[in-house]
Motif scaffolding. Sequence first.
Motif: not given
Length: 409
Positions: A185-208
């Motif tokens: 389980e991880a936490k995305a960054h704070d701030g305004s919603y960066p868009g679906d692609t940016a959230v997915s990329d961040e999740a991929g980096d964290m999970c791998y």
Amino acid sequence: MATPPPPGPQQPEGPYPPPGTPPYPHAPYPQGPSPQGAYQQGPYAGPYGPWGQPWSPYGQQAPVNGLAIAALVLGILCFLPAVGLVLGIVALVQIRKRGQRGKGMAVAGMVMSSVGVVLLALMVATGGARDFWDGFTEGARGDGSAFSLHKGQCFDTPEGTLEGVAYDVDTVPCSGKHDGEVFAEAKAHDGSYPGDTAVSDEAGDMCYSLVDTYAMDGWAVPDDVDVYYFTPTRQSWGMGDREITCMFGNTDEHGTLTGSLREDSTTLDADQVAYLEAARVLNRAMASAPEEEYVEDDLPGHRRWATRVSGALAEQADLLRGHTFAPAAGERVAALVKDLDRSRAEWAKAAKASDADTFYAHYEKALKIIDPKRTVTTRKALGLATTPPEEDTGGGAGSGGEDGSGIEV
């Protein structure tokens, strides 16, 4: 003296109505949407309405009281029931004074609002209001749905796939067949919603990056298993949701997993954990290869990479030396440490190469010394998986790979 027409819904025979007769009304306006979304005409399709209909000046119906409409809406929605009750009372007074329509709506709104007031009072008295609000906010955040899954849990999705949008899941035992297994389980960054692609990329980096904290032995992960993740939606992000759930799933969209893939300190012995923690150091260094695939395209970048790998091999060897393994595996681990030292020397030379050809020469010798197949006997002595994953040289130097699983020792 003219004889009046008999009573009943008859129309005058002449071209004009008798004096004092109100004008014919126009056909009623549409009363509401049809099931198909289009408005339908009222029961009389002709140009004239029925006789006996109440009249207002100029042939128009009396307007509907706006407060009556509001009272009905609030009563139906049970939203602010006390306000709906008050609006209904005020609407009845205005209807009587102004000759407006909407008495039925006002009364219906008052009745439903009264029921809402009673229910609200009961909820407050029993604590149900607080439970309702907690449930609502948890649902908005994703709690109680797919996003409330925790590390080590296995689950099935209603659609049997990890693709697309998940609204709910069913937790199931990991021992049987299941669609996914949560490994972090991880936490995305704070701030305004960066868009679906940016959230997915961040999740991929964290999970791998977290895979080897749960499945420490990469060799034990089947080749048809990949990493998936649940991420916040734009709507849930606005309510404070930053949860990223990392999970294993089958590469076949409708495939399943059987049994847990967990391989960490909760399932392994001390010798196995010590070996895999040392191997993790090298794997992560191998995964840091330059984006440029070929040495010719980025010799400085590959030299820096070789320096990182050389340092990781030295650290790995020190970790293995610092742990006392059981006699059955100790001899094999000692032999492996010697190989690590020899490979480290070749990586160090590659880090100082003046051209691509020299780099390749030392790089190839270094890889050959730590070929995964050379570690099978050590792994067998430790009781770990002995089948190397699919060929992967860890990226860089013309390999095109992205991770170091094929180099794990």
